[in-house]
Every structure is written in C-alpha cells, then in structure tokens.
Design a protein around this motif. Structure first.
Motif, PDB file in Angstrom:
ATOM      1  N   ASP A 127      -6.030  -6.581   6.986  1.00  0.00           N
ATOM      2  CA  ASP A 127      -5.577  -6.958   5.653  1.00  0.00           C
ATOM      3  C   ASP A 127      -6.254  -8.264   5.275  1.00  0.00           C
ATOM      4  OD1 ASP A 127      -3.832  -4.784   5.513  1.00  0.00           O
ATOM      5  OD2 ASP A 127      -2.186  -5.919   6.415  1.00  0.00           O
ATOM      6  N   ALA A 128      -6.110  -8.662   4.027  1.00  0.00           N
ATOM      7  CA  ALA A 128      -6.680  -9.926   3.568  1.00  0.00           C
ATOM      8  C   ALA A 128      -6.008 -11.107   4.260  1.00  0.00           C
ATOM      9  CB  ALA A 128      -6.508 -10.039   2.056  1.00  0.00           C
ATOM     10  N   HIS A 129      -6.799 -12.115   4.622  1.00  0.00           N
ATOM     11  CA  HIS A 129      -6.269 -13.374   5.140  1.00  0.00           C
ATOM     12  C   HIS A 129      -5.818 -14.237   3.964  1.00  0.00           C
ATOM     13  CE1 HIS A 129      -7.722 -12.383   9.091  1.00  0.00           C
ATOM     14  NE2 HIS A 129      -8.987 -12.408   8.723  1.00  0.00           N
ATOM     15  N   THR A 130      -5.366 -15.445   4.267  1.00  0.00           N
ATOM     16  CA  THR A 130      -4.940 -16.371   3.225  1.00  0.00           C
ATOM     17  C   THR A 130      -6.129 -16.769   2.346  1.00  0.00           C
ATOM     18  OG1 THR A 130      -5.216 -18.184   4.795  1.00  0.00           O
ATOM     19  CG2 THR A 130      -2.993 -17.300   4.531  1.00  0.00           C
ATOM     20  N   PRO A 131      -5.875 -17.141   1.089  1.00  0.00           N
ATOM     21  CA  PRO A 131      -6.968 -17.509   0.181  1.00  0.00           C
ATOM     22  C   PRO A 131      -7.858 -18.604   0.760  1.00  0.00           C
ATOM     23  CG  PRO A 131      -4.915 -17.287  -1.032  1.00  0.00           C
ATOM     24  CD  PRO A 131      -4.560 -17.193   0.431  1.00  0.00           C
ATOM     25  N   GLY A 132      -9.161 -18.435   0.570  1.00  0.00           N
ATOM     26  CA  GLY A 132     -10.129 -19.414   1.037  1.00  0.00           C
ATOM     27  C   GLY A 132     -10.679 -19.154   2.424  1.00  0.00           C
ATOM     28  N   VAL A 157     -28.479  -5.938  16.341  1.00  0.00           N
ATOM     29  CA  VAL A 157     -28.651  -7.104  17.209  1.00  0.00           C
ATOM     30  C   VAL A 157     -29.396  -8.223  16.483  1.00  0.00           C
ATOM     31  CG1 VAL A 157     -29.692  -7.948  19.342  1.00  0.00           C
ATOM     32  CG2 VAL A 157     -28.600  -5.708  19.309  1.00  0.00           C
ATOM     33  N   GLY A 158     -28.795  -9.399  16.482  1.00  0.00           N
ATOM     34  CA  GLY A 158     -29.391 -10.565  15.844  1.00  0.00           C
ATOM     35  C   GLY A 158     -29.004 -10.754  14.396  1.00  0.00           C
ATOM     36  N   ASP A 159     -28.501  -9.690  13.744  1.00  0.00           N
ATOM     37  CA  ASP A 159     -28.083  -9.803  12.341  1.00  0.00           C
ATOM     38  C   ASP A 159     -26.805 -10.625  12.235  1.00  0.00           C
ATOM     39  OD1 ASP A 159     -30.200  -8.162  11.689  1.00  0.00           O
ATOM     40  OD2 ASP A 159     -28.968  -6.375  11.339  1.00  0.00           O
ATOM     41  N   ALA A 160     -26.675 -11.328  11.114  1.00  0.00           N
ATOM     42  CA  ALA A 160     -25.485 -12.145  10.869  1.00  0.00           C
ATOM     43  C   ALA A 160     -25.001 -11.925   9.447  1.00  0.00           C
ATOM     44  CB  ALA A 160     -25.796 -13.623  11.102  1.00  0.00           C
ATOM     45  N   MET A 161     -23.735 -12.238   9.219  1.00  0.00           N
ATOM     46  CA  MET A 161     -23.119 -12.042   7.902  1.00  0.00           C
ATOM     47  C   MET A 161     -22.045 -13.098   7.692  1.00  0.00           C
ATOM     48  SD  MET A 161     -20.763  -8.798   6.690  1.00  0.00           S
ATOM     49  CE  MET A 161     -22.024  -7.736   6.040  1.00  0.00           C
ATOM     50  N   THR A 162     -21.906 -13.540   6.463  1.00  0.00           N
ATOM     51  CA  THR A 162     -20.822 -14.425   6.057  1.00  0.00           C
ATOM     52  C   THR A 162     -20.102 -13.783   4.891  1.00  0.00           C
ATOM     53  OG1 THR A 162     -22.174 -16.346   6.644  1.00  0.00           O
ATOM     54  CG2 THR A 162     -20.269 -16.748   5.235  1.00  0.00           C
ATOM     55  N   PHE A 163     -18.764 -13.817   4.896  1.00  0.00           N
ATOM     56  CA  PHE A 163     -18.016 -13.231   3.781  1.00  0.00           C
ATOM     57  C   PHE A 163     -16.640 -13.858   3.669  1.00  0.00           C
ATOM     58  CE2 PHE A 163     -17.056 -10.561   7.433  1.00  0.00           C
ATOM     59  CZ  PHE A 163     -15.699 -10.313   7.337  1.00  0.00           C
ATOM     60  N   GLY A 164     -16.028 -13.662   2.524  1.00  0.00           N
ATOM     61  CA  GLY A 164     -14.665 -14.124   2.299  1.00  0.00           C
ATOM     62  C   GLY A 164     -13.681 -13.202   2.992  1.00  0.00           C
ATOM     63  N   GLY A 165     -12.875 -13.756   3.891  1.00  0.00           N
ATOM     64  CA  GLY A 165     -11.895 -12.954   4.622  1.00  0.00           C
ATOM     65  C   GLY A 165     -10.601 -12.770   3.867  1.00  0.00           C
ATOM     66  N   ASP A 166     -10.556 -13.231   2.614  1.00  0.00           N
ATOM     67  CA  ASP A 166      -9.320 -13.111   1.842  1.00  0.00           C
ATOM     68  C   ASP A 166      -9.275 -11.820   1.035  1.00  0.00           C
ATOM     69  OD1 ASP A 166     -11.312 -13.951   0.123  1.00  0.00           O
ATOM     70  OD2 ASP A 166     -10.280 -15.773  -0.520  1.00  0.00           O
ATOM     71  N   VAL A 167     -10.057 -10.820   1.465  1.00  0.00           N
ATOM     72  CA  VAL A 167      -9.962  -9.449   0.961  1.00  0.00           C
ATOM     73  C   VAL A 167      -9.893  -8.536   2.183  1.00  0.00           C
ATOM     74  CG1 VAL A 167     -11.210  -9.890  -1.193  1.00  0.00           C
ATOM     75  CG2 VAL A 167     -12.473  -9.189   0.836  1.00  0.00           C
ATOM     76  N   SER A 168      -9.406  -7.322   2.016  1.00  0.00           N
ATOM     77  CA  SER A 168      -9.323  -6.407   3.151  1.00  0.00           C
ATOM     78  C   SER A 168     -10.723  -6.134   3.692  1.00  0.00           C
ATOM     79  CB  SER A 168      -8.629  -5.108   2.747  1.00  0.00           C
ATOM     80  OG  SER A 168      -9.354  -4.469   1.719  1.00  0.00           O
ATOM     81  N   HIS A 169     -10.826  -5.985   5.018  1.00  0.00           N
ATOM     82  CA  HIS A 169     -12.129  -5.776   5.639  1.00  0.00           C
ATOM     83  C   HIS A 169     -11.959  -5.041   6.962  1.00  0.00           C
ATOM     84  CE1 HIS A 169     -10.504  -9.755   6.705  1.00  0.00           C
ATOM     85  NE2 HIS A 169     -11.078  -9.604   7.895  1.00  0.00           N
ATOM     86  N   SER A 170     -13.072  -4.523   7.470  1.00  0.00           N
ATOM     87  CA  SER A 170     -13.013  -3.780   8.729  1.00  0.00           C
ATOM     88  C   SER A 170     -14.329  -3.897   9.469  1.00  0.00           C
ATOM     89  CB  SER A 170     -12.690  -2.308   8.477  1.00  0.00           C
ATOM     90  OG  SER A 170     -13.740  -1.681   7.750  1.00  0.00           O
ATOM     91  N   TYR A 171     -14.245  -3.686  10.781  1.00  0.00           N
ATOM     92  CA  TYR A 171     -15.407  -3.631  11.661  1.00  0.00           C
ATOM     93  C   TYR A 171     -15.348  -2.291  12.380  1.00  0.00           C
ATOM     94  CZ  TYR A 171     -13.835  -8.514  11.365  1.00  0.00           C
ATOM     95  OH  TYR A 171     -13.337  -9.714  10.932  1.00  0.00           O
ATOM     96  N   VAL A 172     -16.441  -1.534  12.360  1.00  0.00           N
ATOM     97  CA  VAL A 172     -16.455  -0.193  12.945  1.00  0.00           C
ATOM     98  C   VAL A 172     -17.719  -0.022  13.787  1.00  0.00           C
ATOM     99  CG1 VAL A 172     -16.510   2.295  12.448  1.00  0.00           C
ATOM    100  CG2 VAL A 172     -15.176   0.758  10.980  1.00  0.00           C
TER     101      VAL A 172
END
Length: 200
Positions: A127-132, A157-172
């Motif tokens: 689920d979404a984390h707290t705002p920010g 391998v080696g790829d990176a990502m940054t995103f806002g965790g205050d929306v629903s998300h998943s890792y598969v």
C-alpha cells in the motif's frame, strides 16, 4: 512461525507495549492512531503474530519511532554494525524470498536500508506509505518488475530506480532465476502527527 520469527515477534511486541505504555495510551488509542484493529495490537504486543511490514509501519509511525527502532535493539553508540545474518526478516515470500531490514536511522527523518530477495514467482505488493516517502532500488542479481501506480518497469543487474513510495507499488520476480536488490526508503517527519496510510 519458525523460531527466529517467533523471537522477533516477541521482541517487537514488547517494544510496542513499552512505547504505548510510555505514552499512557490505551490499546484502543494506539489502534485508532495506527489505523489497525484493537485485536491486531493485542496480538502484536503478545507476540502471537508475525505482522506484515505495512502493519509494523503503521504502528511505528503512530508511536513516532520509525520502523528501524521497532525491530532493532536501542543503541547508545553512534556507530551500529549489522553483521551478515543479523538483519530483521520482516517479509517472507511464498516461494522463499525475503525482505530483510539491515539498517535504519532514528526519527524524525527515517531512512531504512533493506536487502531483498525474490524467488521466481515471488511478489510483494505494498500500500502507499506516508506522504513524502521516497524509495530507491538497485538490482544486484536477476531481474524484477516494479509497478508504481499504473507505471511498470523491468530492472536488471545494475539498474536502479527512484520513485515516490506514497502510492501503491509492487516488486515481482517474473523470471526463472532468483533476484536480489537493495532498497532504501526515506520517510520524512515520522512522529509529526501526519495521518498514517501504512505500507511496505
């Protein structure tokens, strides 16, 4: 629960109870503030359940202490070393993957460092984390698909990502080999009284 999970559940339960009592809160007050059921608070405090990361986040945020403080022993020293195998396993996948919290900072601006493995077929939905809240990922082995809201990206391998965790998300892990990645989570203003949405 296996022995290590049961031991961790007992430690977490004792810390939740201690923090709640130090604020002179009732079980209902903590449940209301955290947005979880009273039954869940009781079960956590008694060490009867291995709560989800989302539940732990809601409780730690409600108590204003941050997730790392909830699962790690109090430290007097300014340097803390977590040796290999000493992190807190807070998520276990259906196929053998794990989410292990290996390091973290104290509030108000909490940073968590995780070591994640996803076996083929494993998925972690949050689920979404707290705002920010911000999350940073880098893949060390295999590949994972990360979905944030309605956007998806496959990281290798080696790829990176940054995103806002205050929306629903998943890792598969939709591949045929195990995947491993590092995850850093930045959660600002823990304990500032902001509404809690929970997540993991």
């Amino acid at each position: 629960m296996d022995g290590s999970a049961a031991a961790l559940a007992t430690v977490i339960g004792a810390r939740v109870r201690r923090e709640r009592l130090s604020r002179a809160w009732t079980l209902d007050q903590l449940a209301d503030t955290a947005g979880v059921s009273r039954r869940m608070v009781v079960s956590v405090e008694q060490g009867e359940v291995n709560p989800s990361v989302g539940t732990l986040l809601r409780l730690s945020d409600a108590l204003g202490i941050g997730l790392p403080a909830l699962v790690e022993p109090p430290q007097v020293a300014t340097v803390k070393i977590t040796r290999r195998g000493e992190g807190a396993t807070l998520w276990s996948g259906e196929h053998g993957g794990q989410g292990v919290l290996v390091a973290g900072t104290a509030p108000p601006d909490v940073v968590e460092l995780w070591d994640w493995t996803l076996a083929p077929g494993d998925a972690h939905v949050s689920d979404a984390h707290t705002p920010g809240t911000k999350e940073l990922i880098q893949v060390q082995q295999g590949s994972i698909t990360v979905t944030i809201g309605d956007q998806s990206a496959t990281l290798r391998v080696g790829d990176a990502m940054t995103f806002g965790g205050d929306v629903s998300h998943s890792y598969v892990n939709a591949g045929g080999r195990p995947a491993r990645f590092s995850l850093a989570v930045f959660e600002p203003g823990v304990g500032s009284g902001a509404p809690q949405t929970g997540g993991a």
